[in-house]
Design an enzyme around this catalytic site. Structure first.
Site, PDB file in Angstrom:
ATOM      1  N   TRP A  21     -33.705  25.692 -12.033  1.00 21.54           N
ATOM      2  CA  TRP A  21     -33.088  24.719 -11.131  1.00 21.54           C
ATOM      3  C   TRP A  21     -31.743  24.239 -11.683  1.00 21.54           C
ATOM      4  O   TRP A  21     -31.240  23.217 -11.262  1.00 21.54           O
ATOM      5  CB  TRP A  21     -34.032  23.530 -10.946  1.00 21.54           C
ATOM      6  CG  TRP A  21     -35.243  23.846 -10.119  1.00 21.54           C
ATOM      7  CD1 TRP A  21     -35.403  23.648  -8.783  1.00 21.54           C
ATOM      8  CD2 TRP A  21     -36.461  24.446 -10.567  1.00 21.54           C
ATOM      9  NE1 TRP A  21     -36.637  24.082  -8.375  1.00 21.54           N
ATOM     10  CE2 TRP A  21     -37.321  24.583  -9.435  1.00 21.54           C
ATOM     11  CE3 TRP A  21     -36.921  24.895 -11.798  1.00 21.54           C
ATOM     12  CZ2 TRP A  21     -38.590  25.128  -9.528  1.00 21.54           C
ATOM     13  CZ3 TRP A  21     -38.187  25.443 -11.895  1.00 21.54           C
ATOM     14  CH2 TRP A  21     -39.008  25.559 -10.761  1.00 21.54           C
ATOM     15  N   CYS A  46     -39.150  26.923  -5.526  1.00 13.35           N
ATOM     16  CA  CYS A  46     -40.446  26.744  -4.884  1.00 13.35           C
ATOM     17  C   CYS A  46     -40.705  27.713  -3.736  1.00 13.35           C
ATOM     18  O   CYS A  46     -41.816  28.246  -3.604  1.00 13.35           O
ATOM     19  CB  CYS A  46     -40.613  25.297  -4.419  1.00 13.35           C
ATOM     20  SG  CYS A  46     -39.424  24.750  -3.164  1.00 13.35           S
ATOM     21  N   HIS A  73     -40.547  20.608  -0.519  1.00 16.18           N
ATOM     22  CA  HIS A  73     -41.235  21.414  -1.522  1.00 16.18           C
ATOM     23  C   HIS A  73     -42.167  22.378  -0.783  1.00 16.18           C
ATOM     24  O   HIS A  73     -42.787  22.005   0.210  1.00 16.18           O
ATOM     25  CB  HIS A  73     -42.022  20.542  -2.493  1.00 16.18           C
ATOM     26  CG  HIS A  73     -42.742  21.337  -3.552  1.00 16.18           C
ATOM     27  ND1 HIS A  73     -42.113  22.307  -4.301  1.00 16.18           N
ATOM     28  CD2 HIS A  73     -44.039  21.327  -3.962  1.00 16.18           C
ATOM     29  CE1 HIS A  73     -42.987  22.846  -5.132  1.00 16.18           C
ATOM     30  NE2 HIS A  73     -44.163  22.283  -4.947  1.00 16.18           N
ATOM     31  N   ASP A 117     -50.476  25.789  -5.529  1.00 19.49           N
ATOM     32  CA  ASP A 117     -49.038  25.705  -5.795  1.00 19.49           C
ATOM     33  C   ASP A 117     -48.721  26.473  -7.066  1.00 19.49           C
ATOM     34  O   ASP A 117     -49.236  26.151  -8.140  1.00 19.49           O
ATOM     35  CB  ASP A 117     -48.636  24.233  -5.942  1.00 19.49           C
ATOM     36  CG  ASP A 117     -47.130  24.038  -5.900  1.00 19.49           C
ATOM     37  OD1 ASP A 117     -46.396  25.037  -5.999  1.00 19.49           O
ATOM     38  OD2 ASP A 117     -46.685  22.880  -5.770  1.00 19.49           O
ATOM     39  N   ASN A 170     -48.933  11.806   0.262  1.00 22.27           N
ATOM     40  CA  ASN A 170     -49.353  10.507   0.797  1.00 22.27           C
ATOM     41  C   ASN A 170     -49.295   9.370  -0.211  1.00 22.27           C
ATOM     42  O   ASN A 170     -49.965   8.351  -0.032  1.00 22.27           O
ATOM     43  CB  ASN A 170     -50.780  10.593   1.350  1.00 22.27           C
ATOM     44  CG  ASN A 170     -51.031   9.568   2.440  1.00 22.27           C
ATOM     45  OD1 ASN A 170     -50.102   8.973   2.986  1.00 22.27           O
ATOM     46  ND2 ASN A 170     -52.289   9.332   2.756  1.00 22.27           N
ATOM     47  N   ASP A 207     -47.679   6.084  -1.986  1.00 26.24           N
ATOM     48  CA  ASP A 207     -46.735   5.019  -1.674  1.00 26.24           C
ATOM     49  C   ASP A 207     -45.642   4.989  -2.736  1.00 26.24           C
ATOM     50  O   ASP A 207     -45.902   5.299  -3.906  1.00 26.24           O
ATOM     51  CB  ASP A 207     -47.439   3.657  -1.652  1.00 26.24           C
ATOM     52  CG  ASP A 207     -48.317   3.480  -0.424  1.00 26.24           C
ATOM     53  OD1 ASP A 207     -48.232   4.318   0.490  1.00 26.24           O
ATOM     54  OD2 ASP A 207     -49.094   2.499  -0.389  1.00 26.24           O
ATOM     55  N   GLU A 260     -49.636   7.866   9.739  1.00 21.59           N
ATOM     56  CA  GLU A 260     -49.061   6.838   8.883  1.00 21.59           C
ATOM     57  C   GLU A 260     -49.330   5.445   9.445  1.00 21.59           C
ATOM     58  O   GLU A 260     -49.135   5.187  10.632  1.00 21.59           O
ATOM     59  CB  GLU A 260     -47.547   7.041   8.749  1.00 21.59           C
ATOM     60  CG  GLU A 260     -47.162   8.222   7.878  1.00 21.59           C
ATOM     61  CD  GLU A 260     -47.287   7.908   6.389  1.00 21.59           C
ATOM     62  OE1 GLU A 260     -47.861   6.854   6.057  1.00 21.59           O
ATOM     63  OE2 GLU A 260     -46.833   8.729   5.578  1.00 21.59           O
ATOM     64  N   GLU A 301     -55.625   5.941   7.137  1.00 20.50           N
ATOM     65  CA  GLU A 301     -54.656   6.375   6.137  1.00 20.50           C
ATOM     66  C   GLU A 301     -54.607   5.391   4.971  1.00 20.50           C
ATOM     67  O   GLU A 301     -54.553   5.787   3.799  1.00 20.50           O
ATOM     68  CB  GLU A 301     -53.280   6.526   6.790  1.00 20.50           C
ATOM     69  CG  GLU A 301     -52.221   7.146   5.903  1.00 20.50           C
ATOM     70  CD  GLU A 301     -51.320   6.112   5.246  1.00 20.50           C
ATOM     71  OE1 GLU A 301     -50.592   6.476   4.300  1.00 20.50           O
ATOM     72  OE2 GLU A 301     -51.371   4.925   5.661  1.00 20.50           O
ATOM     73  N   TYR A 352     -32.397  18.623  -4.242  1.00 23.75           N
ATOM     74  CA  TYR A 352     -33.549  18.634  -3.338  1.00 23.75           C
ATOM     75  C   TYR A 352     -34.851  18.375  -4.084  1.00 23.75           C
ATOM     76  O   TYR A 352     -35.850  17.992  -3.502  1.00 23.75           O
ATOM     77  CB  TYR A 352     -33.618  19.963  -2.573  1.00 23.75           C
ATOM     78  CG  TYR A 352     -34.327  21.080  -3.292  1.00 23.75           C
ATOM     79  CD1 TYR A 352     -35.702  21.265  -3.134  1.00 23.75           C
ATOM     80  CD2 TYR A 352     -33.646  21.945  -4.135  1.00 23.75           C
ATOM     81  CE1 TYR A 352     -36.363  22.291  -3.792  1.00 23.75           C
ATOM     82  CE2 TYR A 352     -34.298  22.963  -4.791  1.00 23.75           C
ATOM     83  CZ  TYR A 352     -35.657  23.136  -4.618  1.00 23.75           C
ATOM     84  OH  TYR A 352     -36.306  24.142  -5.273  1.00 23.75           O
TER      85      TYR A 352
END
Length: 606
Positions: A287, A323, A382, A405, A445, A447, A494, A499, A568
């Site tokens: 990167w 990625c 990603h 991943d 997800n 916060d 959301e 959620e 990014y």
């Protein structure tokens, strides 16, 4: 061609009894005669002689247009090897030196895979001849017999070890005479079987199988949630040399061949082997922006060249990937081996570095960022993968799509890999279910929590953004070139009660389990709005910050704003503008601060 010359001795050679009848003794002189002719001659001359049964040749019926390849959905693979899927019967033909008789002959097949085949490990398979085939076991049945030729139907269990097998055939008589063994010069490749209900990778929708197993091209999404771009990717799982490269990758891993029957193990190992971070895998991540000694990640559009190059160099990692390249290669390898897979892009994707399941931003007493603590980041986008399988190791309901991943971000059990993590578990916040579910949950997800350092060195939570992470999760739609939004599979809507329950459930298993138990009034909310589709290279960006007092009391606060260039990947390059502004809000008042034309987008990787 010279044949067998039969010479009967004359009377003068009989001995002392010239009146005796000549004996029936025969001497055979064989001049370079083919073994087949020899045995036929012996059999015709001496039908009472029992010849030891042996195999002359084996035809695996491996043509791309033949019954085996068509029935096993492997006709698209390059070459004429026998490529089959487990849990399904296949046919083969044999030529013997004489007709087979079940009354006097015994025969079995041996399949061996790996460097040290063992029956107890499932890597040495002994396949007996039976009268009736039954499911879920290795066995063979003679379905046709024509003189010296027989046709076998061979069955494999749905949990068989996948990989490259060598075949041999052993014959003997029922009397227990010495055995003869024929080793086939051709090998058999056994793959996972999404068409077999008993296989844990079974996918019951035919259109989805066509897309996620058989489609060798696709689209990978990138950019920002406001400006979603797509690049066509050639997965090429059926191209020449790709199957061999995928099998080579399995051999190069530390996974014993006996573990290749479980797709959970296979996927987990491959997520490590596709990056070169700690095991000389396929791709080196870079990167830095300097790709002078390799290929820029943006230049790749196909997995084929990458895998061929890796295989041809006997496992020298290929430079370079980011990625979307890691994801494209992962899709290729999984589809090639028979595991349904797709590339998935998450916009505003968090990178949680401390297993807090929150994306944390730290400030000092003066609201200046503490860079040495701010290791968490949010990437513009990603790309990872979903793969399809049952999860018998997890509670019911967690099968189906699993996140995996191959991009090296954080280690899992000491190795750079991630998954498979049940998407259903991610959605419900059950991050205690393996593998690496907390990390993927945080990506989609978490916060965004803002912390300020107190005078005593502790930190207090000063603000949280509940909708900052995990937007427009995208993959190619089944049967079309359209983009499918699958955000609903990864998270509840959301702001919904479901959620919030998922977020708070997950946080209890993170490194900051008390974060949602801290009582604090948050009645002043902040929202950043961008005009139009968002910022573009070389153009001015117009934004406004809206502050709203939700309480019935006046509020006085200070707005700290900072604009910085960010890759990014979420890595900050440097601040362009910093500003502090006191704000006073009346009860239930909303205020708007406009910033026009002062943010000029730079030509830097975003």
């Amino acid at each position: 061609m010279p044949g067998e010359r039969l010479t009967v001795r004359g009377d003068s050679e009989v001995g002392r009894f010239p009146g005796a009848a000549p004996p029936t003794r025969v001497e055979l002189t064989i001049h370079k005669e083919d073994e087949k002719k020899q045995e036929e001659g012996l059999t015709s001359l001496f039908p009472f002689t029992e010849l030891k049964l042996s195999v002359r040749s084996v035809d695996l019926l491996s043509s791309k247009t033949g019954q085996n390849r068509l029935e096993h959905h492997t006709e698209l693979y390059h070459g004429d090897e026998l490529i089959i899927r487990r849990g399904q019967t296949f046919q083969m033909e044999m030529e013997l030196n004489r007709p087979f008789s079940s009354d006097t002959d015994k025969m079995h097949l041996d399949l061996k895979t790996g460097p040290l085949p063992m029956v107890s490990k499932g890597t040495h398979v002994i396949i007996p001849l039976v009268d009736h085939l039954e499911d879920e076991r290795w066995e063979a049945k003679i379905v046709e017999q024509n003189d010296n030729k027989i046709k076998l139907s061979v069955n494999s269990p749905a949990g068989a070890v996948i990989g490259l097998y060598g075949l041999s055939v052993t014959t003997r008589s029922l009397k227990g005479d010495a055995t003869t063994t024929y080793k086939s010069p051709a090998n058999i490749v056994l793959l996972f079987n999404p068409w077999c209900e008993e296989d844990t990778v079974f996918m019951d929708d035919e259109e989805e199988r066509k897309e996620y197993v058989l489609n060798d091209t696709g689209r990978i999404y990138y950019g920002t949630e406001k400006q979603i771009g797509a690049r066509t990717w050639n997965f090429g799982q059926f191209h020449e040399g790709i199957l061999e490269a995928c099998l080579f990758l399995l051999e190069k891993s530390d996974m014993p061949p006996s573990g290749r029957g479980d797709p959970i193990n296979v996927v987990r190992v491959l997520s490590a082997m596709i990056n070169a971070q700690d095991d000389f895998g396929v791709l080196v991540g870079n990167w830095s922006g300097d790709y002078s000694d390799g290929v820029s990640p943006a230049a790749w559009s196909s997995s084929v060249e990458i895998l061929r190059k890796y295989h041809a160099s006997d496992g020298t990692p290929v430079s370079y990937g980011q990625c979307w390249v890691f994801s494209g290669v992962t899709t290729t390898v999984l589809r090639c081996l028979g595991i349904p897979a797709r590339s998935v892009t998450n916009f505003q994707s968090a990178h949680d570095t401390d297993v807090s399941l929150t994306t944390d931003v730290y400030f000092d007493e003066n609201m200046d960022p503490l860079d040495y603590l701010n290791s968490d980041s949010v990437w513009n986008f990603h790309v990872w993968n979903d793969c399809w399988m049952a999860r018998p190791d997890l509670p019911p309901g967690n099968g189906g799509w699993q996140a995996v991943d191959s991009t090296p971000q954080e280690t899992s059990q000491g190795i750079f890999r991630c998954g498979p993590a049940s998407i259903n578990a991610i959605r419900s916040g059950q991050v205690y279910l393996k593998h690496d579910t907390p990390f993927v949950f945080a990506e989609v997800n978490s916060d965004k929590i803002y912390w300020q350092r107190n005078l005593d060195g502790t930190f207090s939570k000063i603000h949280s953004e509940k909708k900052a992470v995990g937007h427009c999760i995208s993959t190619k739609a089944v049967g079309s070139e359209e983009r499918a939004d699958i955000t609903h599979l990864y998270k509840h809507p959301e702001g919904s009660e479901e959620e919030r329950i998922s977020v708070e459930t997950a946080s209890r298993y993170g490194s900051k389990p008390e974060v949602y138990s801290m009582a604090r009034a948050e009645d002043v909310c902040v929202e950043v709005r961008m005009e139009g589709e968002g910022p573009k290279m070389g153009a001015d960006a117009k934004l406004s910050i809206v502050l709203k007092n939700l309480s019935s009391e006046p509020r006085r606060t200070v707005l700290h704003s900072q604009v910085a260039v960010m890759y990014y990947t979420g890595v900050l390059r440097g601040a362009i503008k910093k500003e502090e502004m006191p704000v006073e809000l009346l009860p239930e008042e909303a205020g708007c601060i406009h910033y026009n034309h002062w943010i000029h987008m730079l030509g830097i990787l975003a």
